[in-house]
Design a protein around this motif. Structure first.
Motif, PDB file in Angstrom:
ATOM      1  N   ASP A   1     -10.922  -3.897 -22.736  1.00  0.00           N
ATOM      2  CA  ASP A   1     -11.448  -4.478 -24.111  1.00  0.00           C
ATOM      3  C   ASP A   1     -10.606  -4.732 -25.309  1.00  0.00           C
TER       4      ASP A   1
ATOM      5  N   ASN B   1     -12.549 -10.316 -29.185  1.00  0.00           N
ATOM      6  CA  ASN B   1     -13.592  -9.859 -28.069  1.00  0.00           C
ATOM      7  C   ASN B   1     -12.773 -10.833 -27.014  1.00  0.00           C
TER       8      ASN B   1
ATOM      9  N   GLN C   1     -16.665 -15.198 -28.474  1.00  0.00           N
ATOM     10  CA  GLN C   1     -16.042 -13.861 -28.656  1.00  0.00           C
ATOM     11  C   GLN C   1     -15.053 -14.144 -29.258  1.00  0.00           C
ATOM     12  N   CYS C   2     -13.835 -14.618 -29.323  1.00  0.00           N
ATOM     13  CA  CYS C   2     -12.557 -14.691 -29.871  1.00  0.00           C
ATOM     14  C   CYS C   2     -12.126 -15.120 -30.821  1.00  0.00           C
TER      15      CYS C   2
ATOM     16  N   SER D   1      -7.233  -6.100 -28.142  1.00  0.00           N
ATOM     17  CA  SER D   1      -6.397  -7.943 -28.378  1.00  0.00           C
ATOM     18  C   SER D   1      -5.445  -7.474 -28.020  1.00  0.00           C
TER      19      SER D   1
ATOM     20  N   TYR E   1     -13.443 -11.292 -23.623  1.00  0.00           N
ATOM     21  CA  TYR E   1     -14.700 -12.040 -22.904  1.00  0.00           C
ATOM     22  C   TYR E   1     -14.853 -13.625 -23.217  1.00  0.00           C
TER      23      TYR E   1
ATOM     24  N   CYS F   1     -15.880  -3.020 -18.712  1.00  0.00           N
ATOM     25  CA  CYS F   1     -14.990  -3.079 -19.208  1.00  0.00           C
ATOM     26  C   CYS F   1     -14.257  -4.175 -18.809  1.00  0.00           C
TER      27      CYS F   1
ATOM     28  N   ASN G   1     -10.818   2.016 -26.561  1.00  0.00           N
ATOM     29  CA  ASN G   1     -11.216   0.827 -27.434  1.00  0.00           C
ATOM     30  C   ASN G   1     -12.673   0.908 -27.263  1.00  0.00           C
TER      31      ASN G   1
END
Length: 362
Positions: A310, A100, A95-96, A312, A103, A306, A179
């Motif tokens: 969401d 994302n 996910q990273c 960064s 998550y 969510c 987002n």
């Protein structure tokens, strides 16, 4: 380092301001002197479910302050930097790597385990372990040990008291809109629950010039503020919410956002959608909800969760702060300042609805 922190000793006890000891920063960590911390529903939810038998804990995850010390391996942060603290993510999982980080597959371990990933604690009391490292910070304290991934450097002109809630609550509401929902100017959006997250969502939608905005909340003062921000307000205690939304939006909203976590409200947020509309849930609450699947299917509706907008954080928090500096995201109007000594009064005022967003200041 000895410092003051607001300890939780169990769900049935108020916070108590006590002297604890902060561990030394490791080479990959930084020490931040906290200026202010937002009081978030997540802090109180965590306090309500952590048994007293597990020992004292320090919560707080919307910290903002000044960097005091930087470990030898940290390259992007310097002593004296002004920073907003936010959630942790590993940066290496699927996910990273996929942009994302909210998550992250290690999110629980990094944010909610009560310790560093290796099991060591950042805070002790008379030599005994205190559950800490909440969201990699535990910022209901004068100082925190944090890491580069949950530290966002901001311009020194930024008011840190206003900026503190950008680390979670404000980015959660605004991110859900910017987002995830991404409404167009001709959209209609309904927010269920006009707290700090809901208002952040409304203000983000207003910044996108969404044509029709609506806030559903039982408190008159919050409905009045929503109207000042350009939304139509609905009182769920006296009005037929579904009928009012249909009348306002010409048959149903294109987008809805639930911040309450209440199952019946979530069901209403879905049923209030028009064809191919999207409902997003961001509130902590009951783990189960009843949804009319036939309605969802026949009308092509979407229901999704969510976390943390969401976002960064290294790019999104500065984006929101820029919107605020331009006057397009006036979340400072939501904030009421309290000294840390008054944390229990802040909790009570938030629970009563007399304030929208308490921010605790040293």
């Amino acid at each position: 380092m000895l410092m003051k922190a607001a300890l939780s000793r169990g769900p049935e006890y108020p916070f108590s301001l006590e002297t604890v000891e902060l561990d030394r920063a490791r080479p990959d960590e930084v020490v931040v002197r906290i200026v202010a911390t937002g009081l978030c529903h997540t802090d109180l939810f965590a306090k309500s479910v952590l048994p007293a038998a597990l020992g004292p804990a320090v919560f707080g995850h919307e910290g903002a302050g000044v960097v005091e010390e930087v470990g030898a391996l940290v390259e992007t942060i310097s002593p004296g930097d002004h920073v907003v603290l936010t959630y942790r993510h590993c940066g290496a999982c699927r996910q990273c790597r996929g942009a994302n980080p909210a998550y992250c597959e290690r999110a629980h371990q990094l944010n909610s385990s009560g310790s560093r990933p290796d099991g060591s604690t950042t805070i002790t009391l008379d030599g005994e372990r205190v559950r800490g490292a909440f969201f990699g910070q535990s910022s209901f304290s004068e100082y925190v040990v944090a890491t580069a991934d949950n530290v966002v450097v901001v311009d020194k002109s930024v008011d840190l008291i206003t900026a503190a809630p950008f680390g979670c609550g404000f980015q959660t509401g605004a991110g859900a809109v910017l987002n995830v929902l991404a409404p167009e100017e001709d959209s209609s959006m309904v927010v269920f629950g006009a707290g700090s997250v809901g208002f952040a969502a409304l203000l983000a939608a207003r910044a996108r010039r969404v044509a029709t905005l609506c806030a559903v909340d039982p408190l008159p003062a919050r409905r009045a503020l929503a109207e000042e921000f350009g939304a139509v307000s609905i009182d769920p205690t006296t009005q037929d919410v579904a009928a009012e939304i249909r009348a306002l939006t010409g048959g149903g909203a294109t987008h809805t956002l639930d911040t309450t976590g209440i199952p019946t409200v979530i069901g209403l947020a879905v049923s209030a959608l028009r064809e191919r509309g999207t409902a997003v849930v961001v509130g902590l609450g009951a783990p189960e909800v009843t949804v009319d699947i036939q309605d969802l299917m026949r009308k092509g509706k979407t229901l999704r969760g969510c976390i943390e907008g969401d976002s960064s954080v290294q790019s999104f928090i500065p984006q929101l702060l820029a919107l605020h500096s331009e006057g397009r995201f006036p979340v400072d109007r939501l904030i009421t300042r309290y000294s840390f000594e008054d944390i229990n009064r802040a909790v009570a005022d938030q629970a009563s609805g007399s304030v929208v967003k308490p921010v605790l200041v040293w």
